[in-house]
Scaffold this active site. Structure first.
Site, PDB file in Angstrom:
ATOM      1  N   GLY A  18      46.819 120.188  75.116  1.00  0.00           N
ATOM      2  CA  GLY A  18      48.091 120.674  74.561  1.00  0.00           C
ATOM      3  C   GLY A  18      47.877 121.728  73.497  1.00  0.00           C
ATOM      4  CB  CYS A  45      41.781 116.257  79.451  1.00  0.00           C
ATOM      5  SG  CYS A  45      41.671 116.703  81.182  1.00  0.00           S
ATOM      6  CB  CYS A  50      40.989 114.072  83.225  1.00  0.00           C
ATOM      7  SG  CYS A  50      42.346 113.926  82.078  1.00  0.00           S
ATOM      8  CE  LYS A  53      39.593 109.873  85.963  1.00  0.00           C
ATOM      9  NZ  LYS A  53      40.767 109.585  85.190  1.00  0.00           N
ATOM     10  CE1 TYR A 101      39.490 123.598  79.206  1.00  0.00           C
ATOM     11  CE2 TYR A 101      40.924 122.975  77.396  1.00  0.00           C
ATOM     12  CZ  TYR A 101      40.593 122.923  78.732  1.00  0.00           C
ATOM     13  OH  TYR A 101      41.373 122.203  79.592  1.00  0.00           O
ATOM     14  N   GLY A 178      44.757  96.229  82.045  1.00  0.00           N
ATOM     15  CA  GLY A 178      45.255  96.269  83.418  1.00  0.00           C
ATOM     16  C   GLY A 178      45.956  97.581  83.721  1.00  0.00           C
ATOM     17  CE1 TYR A 180      47.670 106.799  85.492  1.00  0.00           C
ATOM     18  CE2 TYR A 180      48.862 105.393  83.955  1.00  0.00           C
ATOM     19  CZ  TYR A 180      48.858 106.380  84.920  1.00  0.00           C
ATOM     20  OH  TYR A 180      50.036 106.956  85.305  1.00  0.00           O
ATOM     21  CB  ILE A 181      41.242 103.265  80.900  1.00  0.00           C
ATOM     22  CG1 ILE A 181      41.823 104.619  80.465  1.00  0.00           C
ATOM     23  CG2 ILE A 181      39.770 103.162  80.523  1.00  0.00           C
ATOM     24  CD1 ILE A 181      41.641 104.971  78.999  1.00  0.00           C
ATOM     25  CD  GLU A 184      41.520 106.472  86.210  1.00  0.00           C
ATOM     26  OE1 GLU A 184      40.994 106.802  85.138  1.00  0.00           O
ATOM     27  OE2 GLU A 184      42.417 107.147  86.779  1.00  0.00           O
ATOM     28  N   GLY A 264      44.835 100.434  76.092  1.00  0.00           N
ATOM     29  CA  GLY A 264      45.762 101.448  75.612  1.00  0.00           C
ATOM     30  C   GLY A 264      45.148 102.365  74.566  1.00  0.00           C
ATOM     31  CG  ASP A 304      47.625 111.846  75.125  1.00  0.00           C
ATOM     32  OD1 ASP A 304      48.454 112.307  75.928  1.00  0.00           O
ATOM     33  OD2 ASP A 304      46.456 111.545  75.439  1.00  0.00           O
ATOM     34  CG  HIS A 437      47.003 113.568 116.002  1.00  0.00           C
ATOM     35  ND1 HIS A 437      47.142 112.292 115.496  1.00  0.00           N
ATOM     36  CD2 HIS A 437      46.189 113.481 117.073  1.00  0.00           C
ATOM     37  CE1 HIS A 437      46.439 111.470 116.238  1.00  0.00           C
ATOM     38  NE2 HIS A 437      45.848 112.150 117.206  1.00  0.00           N
ATOM     39  CD  GLU A 442      48.663 111.822 112.634  1.00  0.00           C
ATOM     40  OE1 GLU A 442      49.346 112.276 113.564  1.00  0.00           O
ATOM     41  OE2 GLU A 442      47.463 111.533 112.752  1.00  0.00           O
TER      42      GLU A 442
HETATM   43  P1  NDP Z   1      47.518 101.783  79.737  1.00  0.00           P
HETATM   44  O1  NDP Z   1      48.709 101.837  78.860  1.00  0.00           O
HETATM   45  O2  NDP Z   1      47.581 102.346  81.093  1.00  0.00           O
HETATM   46  O3  NDP Z   1      47.048 100.267  79.877  1.00  0.00           O
HETATM   47  C1  NDP Z   1      46.756  99.497  78.739  1.00  0.00           C
HETATM   48  C2  NDP Z   1      46.489  98.104  79.241  1.00  0.00           C
HETATM   49  O4  NDP Z   1      45.983  97.317  78.172  1.00  0.00           O
HETATM   50  C3  NDP Z   1      47.730  97.408  79.763  1.00  0.00           C
HETATM   51  O5  NDP Z   1      47.378  96.688  80.909  1.00  0.00           O
HETATM   52  C4  NDP Z   1      48.107  96.478  78.612  1.00  0.00           C
HETATM   53  O6  NDP Z   1      48.741  95.306  79.022  1.00  0.00           O
HETATM   54  C5  NDP Z   1      46.745  96.125  78.050  1.00  0.00           C
HETATM   55  N1  NDP Z   1      46.797  95.777  76.637  1.00  0.00           N
HETATM   56  C6  NDP Z   1      47.368  96.477  75.630  1.00  0.00           C
HETATM   57  N2  NDP Z   1      47.186  95.830  74.462  1.00  0.00           N
HETATM   58  C7  NDP Z   1      46.487  94.715  74.743  1.00  0.00           C
HETATM   59  C8  NDP Z   1      46.010  93.638  73.955  1.00  0.00           C
HETATM   60  N3  NDP Z   1      46.224  93.596  72.661  1.00  0.00           N
HETATM   61  N4  NDP Z   1      45.333  92.646  74.584  1.00  0.00           N
HETATM   62  C9  NDP Z   1      45.126  92.682  75.923  1.00  0.00           C
HETATM   63  N5  NDP Z   1      45.556  93.680  76.713  1.00  0.00           N
HETATM   64  C10 NDP Z   1      46.234  94.684  76.118  1.00  0.00           C
HETATM   65  O7  NDP Z   1      46.355 102.427  78.862  1.00  0.00           O
HETATM   66  P2  NDP Z   1      44.860 102.838  79.211  1.00  0.00           P
HETATM   67  O8  NDP Z   1      44.066 102.403  78.050  1.00  0.00           O
HETATM   68  O9  NDP Z   1      44.480 102.359  80.559  1.00  0.00           O
HETATM   69  O10 NDP Z   1      44.961 104.417  79.242  1.00  0.00           O
HETATM   70  C11 NDP Z   1      45.475 105.112  78.103  1.00  0.00           C
HETATM   71  C12 NDP Z   1      46.382 106.223  78.530  1.00  0.00           C
HETATM   72  O11 NDP Z   1      45.627 107.246  79.118  1.00  0.00           O
HETATM   73  C13 NDP Z   1      47.414 105.764  79.548  1.00  0.00           C
HETATM   74  O12 NDP Z   1      48.659 105.764  78.945  1.00  0.00           O
HETATM   75  C14 NDP Z   1      47.352 106.758  80.669  1.00  0.00           C
HETATM   76  O13 NDP Z   1      48.581 107.434  80.771  1.00  0.00           O
HETATM   77  C15 NDP Z   1      46.271 107.734  80.276  1.00  0.00           C
HETATM   78  N6  NDP Z   1      45.293 107.840  81.365  1.00  0.00           N
HETATM   79  C16 NDP Z   1      45.649 108.500  82.498  1.00  0.00           C
HETATM   80  C17 NDP Z   1      44.767 108.594  83.556  1.00  0.00           C
HETATM   81  C18 NDP Z   1      45.156 109.299  84.799  1.00  0.00           C
HETATM   82  O14 NDP Z   1      46.114 110.052  84.782  1.00  0.00           O
HETATM   83  N7  NDP Z   1      44.463 109.073  85.910  1.00  0.00           N
HETATM   84  C19 NDP Z   1      43.431 108.004  83.485  1.00  0.00           C
HETATM   85  C20 NDP Z   1      43.184 107.305  82.278  1.00  0.00           C
HETATM   86  C21 NDP Z   1      44.080 107.237  81.257  1.00  0.00           C
HETATM   87  P3  NDP Z   1      50.312  95.275  79.429  1.00  0.00           P
HETATM   88  O15 NDP Z   1      50.412  95.912  80.764  1.00  0.00           O
HETATM   89  O16 NDP Z   1      50.608  93.813  79.449  1.00  0.00           O
HETATM   90  O17 NDP Z   1      51.015  96.005  78.336  1.00  0.00           O
END
Ligand code: NDP
Length: 455
Positions: A18, A45, A50, A53, A101, A178, A180-181, A184, A264, A304, A437, A442
């Site tokens: 950004g 990124c 990104c 990764k 960059y 649970g 994205y990260i 992945e 997160g 972000d 095809h 398809e």
């Molecule tokens: P996400 O917000 O995707 O996931 C965070 C996960 O951590 C959720 O499953 C959440 O649970 C869990 N969580 C949060 N706090 C706690 C806690 N205290 N104890 C246990 N579990 C917890 O974040 P990520 O860290 O995976 O990625 C960060 C950001 O980076 C994302 O917002 C995403 O947009 C971006 N990103 C994008 C990618 C892409 O475009 N391919 C790749 C990697 C990152 P719950 O679901 O219950 O809230």
């Protein structure tokens, strides 16, 4: 006040996706611009997100492709994997990108300060050496940093930022989260041959995604030998020599060589002096209006660090809108919607538009088309990976309002479908398109298996 130097029209803090885009565009439109970065130019990124990764993700897929290769008649001696080689090549490429960059900023005439910067007044920024600069406008583009849960022993865990710097790949890794990260990295770890336990506190992975996608990716991860444990909270982590023990809410004690928190990311707001009246949201992000302006009119925030989706293209788009609005007097009404997104798990996930729950709520009656098939590529091998595609159509208008996919090339296909959703195409437009095809795409043109749901 020490050394008040030349005014800038724009002082950007943070040289990630950004910040770099905003600085270049503002400078190209004639503004006097500088940018401060305390780490390497490129931001999350390029340096620790990104790009590296995706290198890791590509690398992790060769274990499967090597098996498929044998089914196509290829024979090779035992294949081995070198973490050192992957890291060496990854680091070289990241260095190259960071330099590109930097040179793009320089070519655009942006002054670069390799320093931490803090905002100490509505128009004043102080660098770590004490020098202060005034600017008509300040843009906060400092991104976000990993969030660690508040549990005993959390300090023994690492974040994805640290994973990119590991000297060796541990054999047994526990991933917590649970999103994205978590998905992945679980796929990367399993694909590279290490054992992976994925511990998630909720009952469905990928909160906010379509429920079928969440169900299917959970099955696929399990079949890729990642041990997914849902409804699992980490209570405590202890260390014994080089091993960690993770105590879960159901009393299990899991052992691992490494614990990776993917729980997160939190906005980096350290650059804002506490005395400034900039509103911070409850999740620590900077509160901005539609023009990306904070509660101090001369200070803006994109990417972000604000409350937008943590996605590189979103940060870049916001930076472009900010630069156009503020430096080109273009007050166009830009909207950021139908954001395509991919999770580079194995298999990949691609999604754009509404999920089933959102579409039902909005349109009340929807047609859902699904298709699940074994891609031709795998059919000569024993690998039983399937591709799943789901289309969501508003029943009344017959417009395509959601697309969800799990399978190879999901990201590539989703990108193209996002244009179709923006163009408001109908199901009949897909039906009238000649399928190519044999291909995976398809299937999208030939989907007949439909259920109608209404509320
Ligand atoms: P996400 O917000 O995707 O996931 C965070 C996960 O951590 C959720 O499953 C959440 O649970 C869990 N969580 C949060 N706090 C706690 C806690 N205290 N104890 C246990 N579990 C917890 O974040 P990520 O860290 O995976 O990625 C960060 C950001 O980076 C994302 O917002 C995403 O947009 C971006 N990103 C994008 C990618 C892409 O475009 N391919 C790749 C990697 C990152 P719950 O679901 O219950 O809230």
């Amino acid at each position: 006040m020490k050394n008040i130097n030349t005014d800038f029209d724009l002082f950007v803090i943070g040289a990630g996706s950004g910040g770099v885009r905003a600085a270049r565009l503002a400078s190209q439109s004639g503004a006097k611009v500088c940018i401060a970065e305390k780490d390497r130019i490129g931001g999350t990124c390029v340096i620790r997100g990104c790009v590296p990764k995706k290198f890791f993700s590509y690398s992790s897929k060769f274990s499967k492709h090597n098996i498929v290769a044998k089914s196509y008649g290829w024979h090779h001696e035992e294949t081995t994997f070198s973490w050192d080689k992957l890291m060496e090549n990854k680091n070289k490429q990241i260095e190259k990108l960071s330099n590109i960059y930097r040179s793009n900023l320089e070519k655009a005439g942006v002054k670069i300060f390799e320093s931490e910067a803090s905002i100490i007044g509505s128009n004043i920024v102080r660098l770590s050496n004490g020098d202060e600069y005034s600017a008509k406008k300040i843009l906060i583009a400092t991104g976000a940093k990993p969030n660690f849960p508040n549990i005993k022993g959390a300090n023994y865990g690492i974040s994805s930022d640290d994973f990119f710097e590991l000297e060796t790949l541990p054999q047994k890794i526990i991933v917590v989260g649970g999103g994205y990260i978590a998905l992945e990295f679980s796929s990367i770890i399993s694909g590279l041959g290490s054992k992976c336990d994925l511990l998630y506190r909720g009952d469905k992975l990928l909160k906010g995604f379509d429920q079928d996608i969440s169900r299917i990716i959970t099955q696929e991860l399990q079949s890729e030998k990642c041990n997914v444990k849902l409804n699992t909270d980490v209570i405590e982590i202890t260390k014994n020599k080089n091993q960690f023990e993770v105590l879960t809410n159901d009393g299990e004690r899991l052992k691992a060589d490494l614990v990776l928190f993917a729980t997160g990311r939190l906005a980096n707001v350290d650059c804002i002096n506490k005395d400034l009246k900039i509103k911070i949201n409850s999740n620590n992000s900077v509160c901005v209006n539609k023009k990306y302006q904070t509660t101090i009119p001369s200070i803006f925030a994109v990417g972000d660090v604000s409350n937008s989706d943590h996605l590189t293209p979103v940060a870049i788009r916001e930076a472009m809108i900010f630069a156009r609005n503020e430096f080109e007097k273009d007050n166009g009404n830009y909207v950021i919607e139908n954001i395509p997104t991919a999770v580079f798990s194995s298999p990949e996930i691609g999604t754009v538009g509404l999920n089933e729950d959102q579409a039902l709520k909005k349109y009340k009656k929807i047609d859902i088309y699904t298709s699940s098939f074994r891609p031709l590529y795998y059919t000569l091998s024993d690998i039983n990976i399937r591709t799943y595609i789901k289309l969501i159509i508003d029943n009344k208008s017959q417009r395509l309002v959601g697309f969800h996919m799990v399978g190879d090339d999901a990201a590539e296909i989703t990108q193209i479908i996002s244009t179709l959703i923006n163009k408001k195409i109908n199901k009949s437009d897909l039906d009238n398109t000649i399928p190519l095809h044999p291909s995976t795409s398809e299937e999208i043109m030939t989907m007949r298996d439909m259920v109608t749901k209404e509320i």
